[in-house]
Design an enzyme around this catalytic site. Structure first.
Site, short mmCIF file in Angstrom:
data_model
loop_
_atom_site.label_atom_id
_atom_site.label_comp_id
_atom_site.label_asym_id
_atom_site.label_seq_id
_atom_site.Cartn_x
_atom_site.Cartn_y
_atom_site.Cartn_z
N ASP A 106 0.63 -0.89 -0.05
CA ASP A 106 -0.19 -0.05 0.14
C ASP A 106 0.96 1.05 0.36
O ASP A 106 2.01 1.08 0.50
CB ASP A 106 -0.62 -0.03 1.44
CG ASP A 106 -0.35 -0.03 2.87
OD1 ASP A 106 1.03 -0.81 3.14
OD2 ASP A 106 -0.70 0.27 3.96
N GLU A 158 0.23 -1.28 5.24
CA GLU A 158 1.42 -1.26 6.86
C GLU A 158 0.98 0.54 6.68
O GLU A 158 0.59 0.64 8.28
CB GLU A 158 2.18 -1.29 5.89
CG GLU A 158 3.63 -0.94 7.10
CD GLU A 158 3.98 0.71 7.03
OE1 GLU A 158 5.01 0.82 7.69
OE2 GLU A 158 3.37 1.46 6.35
ZN LIG Z 1 6.62 2.48 4.52
#
Ligand SMILES: [Zn+2]
Length: 404
Positions: A94, A159
């Site tokens: 992401d 994340e």
């Molecule tokens: Zn990162």
């Protein structure tokens, strides 16, 4: 070793090809108004599937908020000589949104190249890690070299917005993937000179604190209990945490634990009302030598003092609480990483701790050593995010050295 390193030296075109594709497939989590990481993951899956020697595992987390209902996590494992040990290189799929487009010199979702530099959203955070780890994997496959241990390239979701559907999910529901003999490299933090290796994080504790009193007209304060006064007093009492938890650890900058009041919710809308409810938040970053539970116990005692003195009720909620033991700098894997960095970059990296916030917390919580390192400019989350082709290749060489 030379065969592998020479192979990697010739991968400039591959870096550009992969980055071009990855930049064109934005992977924004639903919190950031996106559809998740599925398109980027599908591309990488089909790319990795060209290698029959790889064991590929799809480990999606269900998420009803995205159209595919899936947050993809991928493990690509190249078996090594030692079969019961895996060196994992974890990168996240992401990205964060590009922000104000007028600050970008070009379209954030179209790769722009200027000599050694690549620009676009995600090129550094965390495409560089994805590309370096895939290059290292291909180097072993295409030169028919068997790595000393299994090499695991792990590509995770979520994340940037909390890891619930990413590495946290894998450690919760697919723990069978990992053993105590494994090691983790997280190429998602570092310096442009490659001289930093993060081996420890402060525990992070976020509290929402609610102070309840009694609302009344400001002209008759004796009829109510002013929670802004009680909260202000409480905030000053919480400064005592700095004295109670005063250990220092030179690994970190600052070397102390920190306890800062941050966000404050609005209370009453008008000036002539005494607020009967006040809400504020406390952000604690606690050195790993303390348990978060010790901090919470002390905070509770401070709440009781304010309750007694002001006749208020103090409630709290843990918004986020996560801590992990540090990875030992004498650990064999960490030492091997430092040596590999020296061989590629001619610098002796410094070990350090940070204020909290990488996926290394999950392996460390499970007593699996984890090091966070990459050679990056530090342009993550900024306009004109930038990454170096040369560093991507050199980082891949460092990764390969860990498995030789
Ligand atoms: Zn990162």
């Amino acid at each position: 070793m030379d065969t592998i390193l020479n192979y990697l030296d010739k991968q400039e075109k591959k870096v550009i090809e992969l980055q071009k594709k990855l930049v064109s497939l934005p992977a924004l989590g639903p919190e950031n108004g996106g559809e998740g990481e599925i398109k980027k993951a599908e591309y990488l899956l089909s790319y990795l599937r060209q290698y029959p020697s790889l064991i590929i595992k799809e480990l999606p987390a269900e998420d009803s908020r995205v159209p595919s209902k899936k947050r993809p996590n991928i493990a690509a494992i190249l078996p090594g000589k030692e079969k019961d040990r895996t060196i994992w290189i974890v990168s996240h799929l992401d990205i964060v949104p590009p922000g104000d487009l007028s600050l970008w010199e070009s379209d954030p979702y179209v790769l722009r190249q200027e000599g050694d530099y690549l620009f676009g959203r995600g090129v550094e955070d965390n495409h560089q890690g994805i590309v370096s780890s895939i290059l290292a994997l291909e180097a072993f496959i295409n030169t028919s070299t068997e790595p000393t241990t299994n090499m695991g390239v792990l590509l995770v979701a979520d994340e940037e917005t909390g890891n619930k559907y990413g590495l946290e999910f894998l450690f919760k529901y697919h723990k069978e993937l990992f053993t105590q003999k494994d090691c983790f490299l997280v190429p998602d933090f570092g310096s442009k000179d490659s001289d930093l290796i993060e081996i420890a994080e402060k525990g992070v504790l976020w509290l929402r604190i609610e102070v309840l009193g009694k609302q009344c007209h400001a002209s008759t304060p004796e009829k109510g209990i002013n929670t802004l006064v009680a909260s202000s007093d409480l905030i000053m009492r919480l400064r005592r945490l700095y004295k109670v938890f005063d250990r220092q650890d030179p690994l970190f900058s600052p070397p102390i634990s920190t306890f800062e009041p941050t966000k404050k919710e609005a209370n009453v809308p008008n000036i002539n009302t005494i607020p009967g409810k006040d809400v504020f938040f406390l952000d604690c970053r606690v050195l790993p030598s303390y348990e978060l539970s010790e901090v919470i116990e002390t905070i509770k005692k401070i709440f009781q003092e304010t309750e007694k003195e002001y006749g208020v009720k103090v409630n709290f909620e843990i918004v986020h609480g996560l801590s992990s033991p540090p990875t030992d700098k004498e650990n064999e894997f960490v030492k091997k990483l430092a040596k590999a960095v020296f061989e590629e970059y001619n610098t002796r990296p410094k070990f350090m701790g940070v204020g909290g916030g990488t996926v290394a917390v999950y392996p460390r919580k499970n007593n699996i050593p984890a090091a966070v390192w990459a050679t990056i400019f530090g342009t993550a989350h900024q306009p004109n995010e930038c990454s170096s082709i040369k560093n991507t290749i050199k980082d891949a060489k460092v990764m390969a050295r860990l498995l030789l």
